[in-house]
Write a protein that holds these residues in place. Structure first.
Motif, PDB file in Angstrom:
ATOM      1  N   VAL A 278       0.871  -1.181   0.000  1.00  0.00           N
ATOM      2  CA  VAL A 278       0.000   0.000   0.000  1.00  0.00           C
ATOM      3  C   VAL A 278       0.905   1.226   0.000  1.00  0.00           C
ATOM      4  O   VAL A 278       1.816   1.347   0.821  1.00  0.00           O
ATOM      5  CB  VAL A 278      -0.924   0.032   1.222  1.00  0.00           C
ATOM      6  N   LEU A 279       0.666   2.106  -0.944  1.00  0.00           N
ATOM      7  CA  LEU A 279       1.440   3.334  -1.087  1.00  0.00           C
ATOM      8  C   LEU A 279       0.727   4.448  -0.326  1.00  0.00           C
ATOM      9  O   LEU A 279      -0.446   4.744  -0.595  1.00  0.00           O
ATOM     10  CB  LEU A 279       1.570   3.677  -2.566  1.00  0.00           C
TER      11      LEU A 279
ATOM     12  N   VAL B 207      -0.004   8.544  11.597  1.00  0.00           N
ATOM     13  CA  VAL B 207      -1.424   8.195  11.663  1.00  0.00           C
ATOM     14  C   VAL B 207      -1.885   7.582  10.341  1.00  0.00           C
ATOM     15  O   VAL B 207      -2.665   6.635  10.314  1.00  0.00           O
ATOM     16  CB  VAL B 207      -2.273   9.435  11.988  1.00  0.00           C
ATOM     17  N   ALA B 208      -1.403   8.128   9.234  1.00  0.00           N
ATOM     18  CA  ALA B 208      -1.795   7.613   7.918  1.00  0.00           C
ATOM     19  C   ALA B 208      -1.333   6.172   7.721  1.00  0.00           C
ATOM     20  O   ALA B 208      -2.049   5.354   7.140  1.00  0.00           O
ATOM     21  CB  ALA B 208      -1.229   8.513   6.822  1.00  0.00           C
ATOM     22  N   MET B 209      -0.145   5.852   8.206  1.00  0.00           N
ATOM     23  CA  MET B 209       0.329   4.469   8.097  1.00  0.00           C
ATOM     24  C   MET B 209      -0.544   3.531   8.933  1.00  0.00           C
ATOM     25  O   MET B 209      -0.858   2.405   8.514  1.00  0.00           O
ATOM     26  CB  MET B 209       1.783   4.388   8.546  1.00  0.00           C
ATOM     27  N   ARG B 210      -0.949   3.987  10.101  1.00  0.00           N
ATOM     28  CA  ARG B 210      -1.867   3.178  10.934  1.00  0.00           C
ATOM     29  C   ARG B 210      -3.210   3.045  10.239  1.00  0.00           C
ATOM     30  O   ARG B 210      -3.848   1.977  10.286  1.00  0.00           O
ATOM     31  CB  ARG B 210      -2.021   3.848  12.295  1.00  0.00           C
ATOM     32  N   HIS B 211      -3.648   4.113   9.590  1.00  0.00           N
ATOM     33  CA  HIS B 211      -4.894   4.101   8.822  1.00  0.00           C
ATOM     34  C   HIS B 211      -4.810   3.082   7.687  1.00  0.00           C
ATOM     35  O   HIS B 211      -5.777   2.376   7.393  1.00  0.00           O
ATOM     36  CB  HIS B 211      -5.155   5.507   8.272  1.00  0.00           C
ATOM     37  N   ALA B 212      -3.658   2.989   7.056  1.00  0.00           N
ATOM     38  CA  ALA B 212      -3.471   2.046   5.950  1.00  0.00           C
ATOM     39  C   ALA B 212      -3.667   0.603   6.404  1.00  0.00           C
ATOM     40  O   ALA B 212      -4.224  -0.225   5.677  1.00  0.00           O
ATOM     41  CB  ALA B 212      -2.082   2.228   5.337  1.00  0.00           C
ATOM     42  N   ILE B 213      -3.223   0.286   7.614  1.00  0.00           N
ATOM     43  CA  ILE B 213      -3.409  -1.070   8.135  1.00  0.00           C
ATOM     44  C   ILE B 213      -4.895  -1.366   8.314  1.00  0.00           C
ATOM     45  O   ILE B 213      -5.363  -2.474   8.033  1.00  0.00           O
ATOM     46  CB  ILE B 213      -2.659  -1.245   9.470  1.00  0.00           C
ATOM     47  N   THR B 214      -5.636  -0.365   8.785  1.00  0.00           N
ATOM     48  CA  THR B 214      -7.079  -0.550   8.971  1.00  0.00           C
ATOM     49  C   THR B 214      -7.796  -0.703   7.634  1.00  0.00           C
ATOM     50  O   THR B 214      -8.684  -1.555   7.484  1.00  0.00           O
ATOM     51  CB  THR B 214      -7.665   0.648   9.740  1.00  0.00           C
ATOM     52  N   LYS B 215      -7.396   0.094   6.664  1.00  0.00           N
ATOM     53  CA  LYS B 215      -8.059   0.062   5.358  1.00  0.00           C
ATOM     54  C   LYS B 215      -7.661  -1.167   4.550  1.00  0.00           C
ATOM     55  O   LYS B 215      -8.475  -1.729   3.807  1.00  0.00           O
ATOM     56  CB  LYS B 215      -7.711   1.334   4.579  1.00  0.00           C
TER      57      LYS B 215
END
Length: 310
Positions: A66-67, A120-128
């Protein structure tokens, strides 16, 4: 006045008294709630044991990468942002990767500098994308230049990591007493980053998805570290936790800068060369001759040409 003494107890009492018929009825009346309570306890045990098994999610690795890029929504240069977005989307589509293209304003940073949004965006990527294998964070002020290179092969394969990671290296140059582990293997690595002339360079890094990634990102974003008001915000916080948390240092690989984080100028670090996967416009400004938009213009035609040929 004298009162009569109570009668003496018999010196030969019966071996037992007969039970009252009322007692069994009371106990039988309690059997149903006791049974229901027992069933409820068994059900809760089953529920939590089942949910714990379910929590051990097996990552399928789809998408492989995921980029992640976070855009400064205070900037009004829509043409520049469009150029960067197209760059990310075309690269992701070519390899079947996912994308998380967010804005700083998407996240509540509680007054912390906007650069913290990358964590936060990297943590968001794991959720998405819970099934992705890797997340590659790349700053807004950068372009992917070589579309033929795949992150999972070029950067994260065990053999590449074995060849590229720099062991027994001061984490913060030039003379940090904390060094990367000398005995670590490529298969142990879950966090890949580079250094520039000043220290760890957090404009481009790769994290392997999993429980360790969640722990690492949550630790990095801890309110305590944000409250320290480090000069370089999240970058200095990262240098702190890497040096003082062996759990994080044991999963870290520092690789040569040009592999994922080459700079457009050699004033601050390794200079970009044709064939490198990306170019980062380090220390570019919002306006003037050194603006990020003007830096990107110099390479926009080049990346579009290389993408069309691949």
């Amino acid at each position: 006045m004298h009162y009569a003494y109570p009668p003496r107890k018999s010196s030969n009492p019966p071996p037992y008294l007969p039970r009252s018929s009322r007692i069994p009825r009371i106990r039988r009346s309690h059997l149903r709630p006791i049974a229901l309570f027992g069933i409820m306890i068994v059900g809760l045990i089953w529920l939590f044991s089942g949910s714990s098994k379910h929590a051990k999610h097996t990552i399928s690795g789809k998408p492989a990468v995921v980029l992640v890029t976070v855009f400064d929504d205070k900037s009004d240069n829509s043409a520049y942002h469009k150029n960067i977005r197209e760059n990310r989307i075309q690269y992701a589509e070519k390899h079947g990767y996912g994308t998380l293209l967010a804005k700083v304003g998407d996240y509540d940073l509680n007054g912390s500098p906007s650069s913290w949004s990358k964590v936060v965006a990297m943590r968001h990527a794991i959720t998405k994308y819970p099934d992705c294998k890797y997340m590659w964070y790349l700053d807004q002020n950068a372009l992917i230049m070589n579309p033929s290179l795949r992150v999972e092969d070029y950067v994260m394969s065990a053999s590449k990591l074995e060849a590229n990671m720099m062991k027994d290296l001061p984490v913060v140059p030039p003379d940090s007493i904390i060094k990367t582990f000398s005995h670590i293997k490529g298969s142990d690595i879950e966090f890949v980053i580079t250094q520039d002339k000043e220290g760890l360079a957090s404009g481009s890094f790769v994290v392997k998805n999993g429980e360790w990634a969640k722990f690492f990102l949550d630790t990095w974003f801890d309110p305590l570290y944000r409250s320290y008001n480090f000069q370089k915000a999240e970058t200095h916080a990262l240098e702190h936790i890497v040096q003082w948390h062996p759990t994080i240092l044991s999963k870290l690989a520092i690789i040569p800068q040009h592999i994922i984080n080459a700079y457009s100028s050699n004033d601050f670090g390794a200079h970009y060369k044709d064939g490198d996967i990306a170019i980062v416009f380090a220390r570019c400004s919002d306006t003037g001759d050194r603006s990020c938009a003007k830096e990107a213009e110099r390479f926009s035609q080049q990346w579009r040409t290389s993408f069309s040929r691949s």
